[in-house]
Design an enzyme around this catalytic site. Structure first.
Site, PDB file in Angstrom:
ATOM      1  CG  ASN A   1       6.566 -53.720 -11.956  1.00 44.52           C
ATOM      2  OD1 ASN A   1       7.230 -52.712 -12.111  1.00 44.52           O
ATOM      3  ND2 ASN A   1       7.095 -54.945 -12.056  1.00 44.52           N
TER       4      ASN A   1
ATOM      5  CG  ASP B   1       6.643 -61.636  -8.630  1.00 42.85           C
ATOM      6  OD1 ASP B   1       7.887 -61.660  -8.690  1.00 42.85           O
ATOM      7  OD2 ASP B   1       6.006 -60.984  -7.787  1.00 42.85           O
TER       8      ASP B   1
ATOM      9  CE  LYS C   1      -7.243 -55.134 -29.726  1.00 44.46           C
ATOM     10  NZ  LYS C   1      -7.896 -53.993 -30.338  1.00 44.46           N
TER      11      LYS C   1
ATOM     12  CG  ASP D   1      14.296 -65.019  -7.980  1.00 41.31           C
ATOM     13  OD1 ASP D   1      15.275 -64.250  -8.120  1.00 41.31           O
ATOM     14  OD2 ASP D   1      13.501 -64.943  -7.037  1.00 41.31           O
TER      15      ASP D   1
ATOM     16  CG  PHE E   1      16.498 -53.101  -4.267  1.00 45.19           C
ATOM     17  CD1 PHE E   1      17.801 -53.285  -4.700  1.00 45.19           C
ATOM     18  CD2 PHE E   1      16.102 -51.834  -3.860  1.00 45.19           C
ATOM     19  CE1 PHE E   1      18.705 -52.230  -4.731  1.00 45.19           C
ATOM     20  CE2 PHE E   1      16.988 -50.768  -3.888  1.00 45.19           C
ATOM     21  CZ  PHE E   1      18.290 -50.966  -4.320  1.00 45.19           C
TER      22      PHE E   1
ATOM     23  CE  LYS F   1      14.106 -63.680  -4.022  1.00 44.45           C
ATOM     24  NZ  LYS F   1      13.712 -62.930  -5.217  1.00 44.45           N
TER      25      LYS F   1
HETATM   26  O1  C5P Z   1      11.027 -62.184  -4.451  1.00 46.30           O
HETATM   27  P1  C5P Z   1      10.981 -60.732  -4.755  1.00 46.30           P
HETATM   28  O2  C5P Z   1      10.476 -60.446  -6.143  1.00 46.30           O
HETATM   29  O3  C5P Z   1      10.274 -59.878  -3.746  1.00 46.30           O
HETATM   30  O4  C5P Z   1      12.518 -60.292  -4.668  1.00 46.30           O
HETATM   31  C1  C5P Z   1      12.917 -59.003  -4.996  1.00 46.30           C
HETATM   32  C2  C5P Z   1      14.353 -59.044  -5.427  1.00 46.30           C
HETATM   33  O5  C5P Z   1      14.577 -60.117  -6.340  1.00 46.30           O
HETATM   34  C3  C5P Z   1      14.748 -57.802  -6.204  1.00 46.30           C
HETATM   35  O6  C5P Z   1      16.127 -57.576  -5.971  1.00 46.30           O
HETATM   36  C4  C5P Z   1      14.487 -58.200  -7.651  1.00 46.30           C
HETATM   37  O7  C5P Z   1      15.291 -57.454  -8.552  1.00 46.30           O
HETATM   38  C5  C5P Z   1      14.876 -59.665  -7.639  1.00 46.30           C
HETATM   39  N1  C5P Z   1      14.114 -60.504  -8.568  1.00 46.30           N
HETATM   40  C6  C5P Z   1      14.739 -61.060  -9.655  1.00 46.30           C
HETATM   41  N2  C5P Z   1      14.039 -61.893 -10.499  1.00 46.30           N
HETATM   42  C7  C5P Z   1      12.736 -62.151 -10.271  1.00 46.30           C
HETATM   43  C8  C5P Z   1      12.080 -61.596  -9.159  1.00 46.30           C
HETATM   44  C9  C5P Z   1      12.796 -60.745  -8.336  1.00 46.30           C
HETATM   45  O8  C5P Z   1      15.920 -60.798  -9.871  1.00 46.30           O
HETATM   46  N3  C5P Z   1      12.079 -62.956 -11.091  1.00 46.30           N
END
Ligand code: C5P
Length: 411
Positions: free
Chosen positions: A207, A276, A286, A303, A320, A338
């Site tokens: 990203n 995600d 490849k 997560d 964040f 969370k």
């Molecule tokens: O659910 P979302 O991705 O919007 O949440 C954002 C927050 O969760 C950020 O603080 C990001 O660093 C953390 N995050 C994480 N692991 C993931 C997805 C998001 O630590 N797999």
């Protein structure tokens, strides 16, 4: 902010008084250190007048050394800036040689170092100079410019020193200065940057995160005396000094490294933009473009933030939320879902948030919120860390308070 400004012997040294003025306009204290050859291009008298401090140039000046030694100067600096930086001084810093006051300070400082190269374009493109630049960057030294354009020698090319205002703006964002020790003795783990999820050996999903916000937060926590562990995805930023930096690539590596470090953490700040969904399995070879359409099966990445907040002995946990719409609603629901202590919400898209040097956010917690209008990420990071420290001590009670000297007027 305290800046040691090293001036070396290039024609661009004539811009040094203007650079000093621009730095001071931004509130910096500037201590000038000149090399002997810089004195051929600009006078110490002019520089002393604009900086308001006596110029230092000689490592063996007994009187000046007694007032503030080269080691004290190296410690005093929040940033060491060398502008203009000649090919010669770049080579010396690479080699670790320290024959004069400026190179000695560069060797002795723990502050960020920034160099603004200025030289003839052929000298700049010489493989020796380019190799030195690469080594300096690898060691975390910031190389500012050079710009391309007409040169004092009458030729045109890359090698002009950046304009003083551009240098001043960049350098003032490099350090948040020394804080009041709000997080002395505390361990803060910060995740930053994107993750990179392989599709095959040459392709990946990622990203737009630049890591700038997370790196600024890590610096701000370190400036407040914290032991910082920065866990970073792939970014184009130099490793900040004064902290442990763990580079990772995938979400799973970031998850594993975070959980290796988390037992020692008082505060966890998840500023990373973790991908995600990752490909269910990365192909070993490849992928060939044999078909008109192709699809990749994706699976959710772990997560990291939620997994830390769910620990029995969870640290004070800050997330964040980068959103393109309904920013506050989504952020508050993430705070609850969370089980976070705080969440920093920011609007992204339309050139906002990602890969910029400024940002505007709202910080939310259980029964409150605070808005932070647009400001430089370094300034925002300092303000966020102060707010996090305040809430951390409030949540952990008096035992966790830093030792403060209380001076009471009326008892
Ligand atoms: O659910 P979302 O991705 O919007 O949440 C954002 C927050 O969760 C950020 O603080 C990001 O660093 C953390 N995050 C994480 N692991 C993931 C997805 C998001 O630590 N797999």
């Amino acid at each position: 902010m305290n800046i040691v400004l090293g001036i070396t012997g290039g024609i661009a040294a004539y811009k040094a008084p203007d650079l000093v003025r621009r730095l001071r306009e931004r509130g910096a204290e500037v201590q000038i250190v000149m090399t002997a050859s810089a004195e051929e291009f600009v006078t110490a008298t002019a520089l002393q007048a604009v900086s308001g401090r006596a110029i230092r140039s000689n490592l063996w000046d007994k009187e000046a050394e007694a007032a503030m030694s080269h080691i004290e100067l190296a410690r005093w600096a929040d940033v060491v800036l060398v502008a203009p930086a000649t090919a010669e001084v770049m080579a010396r810093i690479v080699s670790g040689a320290a024959p004069d006051l400026l190179t000695t300070i560069c060797l002795a400082t723990e502050a960020p170092i920034a160099l603004a190269p200025a030289m003839n374009h052929v000298m700049w493109s010489n493989p020796a100079t380019q190799a030195n630049k690469a080594v300096l960057e690898e060691r975390g030294i910031h190389i500012l410019g050079p710009a391309t354009g007409s040169q004092a020698c009458g030729e045109t090319g890359a090698g002009r020193m950046l304009e003083p205002d551009t240098i001043a703006a960049t350098v003032c964002g490099l350090s948040v200065g020394k804080g009041e020790g709000l997080l002395e003795g505390r361990t803060v783990v910060v995740t930053a940057g994107p993750t990179r999820e392989p599709i095959d050996p040459v392709r990946y999903i990622t990203n737009r995160s630049s890591g700038k916000m997370g790196y600024a937060i890590a610096r701000a926590a370190a400036a407040q005396g914290a032991n910082v562990v920065l866990i970073s995805g792939p970014v184009n930023l130099p490793a900040p000094p004064g902290m442990q930096v763990r580079m990772v690539r995938t979400a799973q590596e970031m998850f594993d490294t975070t959980h290796d470090q988390i037992a020692a953490a008082d505060i966890f700040i998840a500023a990373a933009a973790v991908v995600d969904y990752r490909p269910t399995s990365a192909k070993q070879q490849k992928i060939k473009k044999d078909n008109e359409t192709a699809s990749i099966e994706l699976v959710r990445c772990p997560d990291i933030l939620a997994s830390v907040a769910a620990l029995d002995a969870a640290p004070f946990t800050v997330g964040f939320a980068a959103e393109t719409e309904k920013v506050e609603d989504y952020a508050r629901s993430k705070l609850e879902k969370k089980k976070l202590d705080m969440i920093v919400a920011n609007q992204v898209g339309d050139d906002r948030g990602f890969d910029r040097d400024d940002n505007a956010v709202s910080v939310l917690w259980k029964n409150g919120k605070q808005e932070f209008p647009t400001r430089a990420k370094a300034d925002l990071a300092r303000d966020l860390i102060e707010l996090v420290a305040k809430h951390f001590y409030a949540a952990r009670g008096a035992d966790a308070q830093p030792k403060l000297t209380v001076i009471s007027g009326n008892d």
